[in-house]
Design an enzyme around this catalytic site. Structure first.
Site, mmCIF file in Angstrom:
data_model
loop_
_atom_site.group_PDB
_atom_site.id
_atom_site.type_symbol
_atom_site.label_atom_id
_atom_site.label_comp_id
_atom_site.label_asym_id
_atom_site.label_seq_id
_atom_site.Cartn_x
_atom_site.Cartn_y
_atom_site.Cartn_z
ATOM 1 N N GLU A 161 -24.416 -58.271 -24.207
ATOM 2 C CA GLU A 161 -23.385 -58.640 -23.240
ATOM 3 C C GLU A 161 -23.910 -58.613 -21.813
ATOM 4 O OE1 GLU A 161 -20.018 -57.247 -20.548
ATOM 5 O OE2 GLU A 161 -21.637 -56.021 -21.375
ATOM 6 N N HIS A 217 -19.293 -56.865 -26.236
ATOM 7 C CA HIS A 217 -19.362 -55.636 -25.446
ATOM 8 C C HIS A 217 -19.591 -54.444 -26.369
ATOM 9 C CE1 HIS A 217 -18.036 -52.864 -22.162
ATOM 10 N NE2 HIS A 217 -18.372 -53.869 -21.389
#
Length: 339
Positions: free
Chosen positions: A10, A307
């Site tokens: 991410e 994430h």
């Protein structure tokens, strides 16, 4: 020295924050390059610098000379020490993300701690303070931690000025936990926080929640704040279940209609409800680290974000665990096992 690349996965600030937390706890130094490489403004923003400085203060770490904009860092930790700490971000940068960096580490301190942080408490790029109090804080409490998070003053983007205080007691051995189901619903309610914006904004947001959820007026709450704490608006929807509490939120912005703010929060809520998962997307990301500290655990979520998978990769650098993911339709399961 553990070597990390901030451009991994991410590519945001979570790589740095997780590394700081686990470096403090395990005593392992790390070097990171390409900090926040995938962001429009790479490198350390003010809130990330404060997180580094706060972590260094708590464990007497050697960080060398670090400034805003830095894209590399070496962090050599010492011993975690409890006590009273105050940190100021100086902008609307997130208090909650700084606090989340420190909380797990302070469980391993030699005495109780009080952390006072000023900055932003409610902005679209971080969990709001109420999320930490109700959702994240409840999971830590179920794992045996004793902590209290108090919101002294709301700080909206871009003005900031918020204050958050946390009291943390030592708990060097967290209990492992499984969150596979949420259990029966205990309560549900929506809150529209407004400061320096028309009351009609809150009424329209809550009307949308009422239409979508069929809730009565006792579940639709207007939280009017002093005008000097604004301008700002946040819509929070809280669901408390037998085993878990989760909070879904959306934030008002210039030129964005109240109805669109409400639809954003309701969309997150509906995805969670439909999936049958125990925890939502953001809580899944944030409980992974404390779960990994116990060496084992499982939970289900409606969305395993990039994430979260990036977070898992960083955790595996510091702890002797394997984190795996299984996906079945709308439901994802995260399993943590000792390596």
């Amino acid at each position: 020295m553990i070597e990390l690349n901030g451009a991994t996965g991410e590519g945001g600030g979570q790589v740095l924050r997780t590394a700081l937390t686990l470096s403090m706890i395990t005593g392992q130094p790390f070097r990171i390059i390409n900090i926040r490489a995938n962001r429009p403004k790479p490198g350390l923003m003010r809130q990330h610098l404060v997180a580094v400085q706060a972590a260094a203060a708590i464990c007497n770490a050697d960080i060398g000379s670090v400034t805003v904009g830095a894209q590399s860092l070496e962090f050599v930790p010492g011993k975690i020490k409890g006590g009273d700490y105050k940190f100021s971000i100086g902008t609307a940068g997130s208090c909650t993300l700084v606090l989340q960096t420190l909380l797990p580490a302070l469980l391993y301190a030699d005495e109780p701690s009080m952390i006072h942080i000023t900055g932003g408490t409610h902005n679209s790029m971080a969990p709001p303070a109420h999320f930490l109090q109700r959702a994240y804080g409840r999971v830590l409490a179920e794992m045996g931690a004793t902590l209290e998070i108090e919101l002294k003053r709301v700080g909206f983007y871009p003005a900031g000025g918020g204050e958050i205080v946390a009291h943390v007691s030592p708990c060097p051995r967290l209990k492992s936990l499984e969150l596979m189901t949420r259990g029966e619903r205990v309560s549900g309610y929506a809150e529209s926080f407004i400061a320096g914006v028309p009351l009609d904004v809150a009424k329209r947001e809550l009307a949308c929640v009422k239409a979508a959820m069929g809730w009565d007026e006792s579940q639709l709450l207007i939280r009017g704040l002093p005008a000097e704490q604004g301008p700002g608006n946040a819509l929070l929807i809280t669901l408390e279940y037998q085993y878990v509490t989760d909070v879904f939120c959306a934030f008002g912005e210039k030129m964005v209609r109240a109805e669109d703010v409400a639809r954003k929060a309701i969309s997150q809520l509906r995805q969670y409800l439909t999936s049958g998962a125990a925890v939502g997307e953001h809580l899944a990301d944030q409980i992974m680290l404390p779960f990994a500290l116990t060496g084992r655990g499982r939970f289900t979520t409606n969305c395993m974000s990039k994430h979260a998978t990036t977070n898992a990769e960083v955790i595996e650098h510091f702890l002797p665990v394997v984190i795996s993911f299984e996906h079945d339709g709308m439901l994802s399961t995260c399993t943590i096992e000792t390596r």
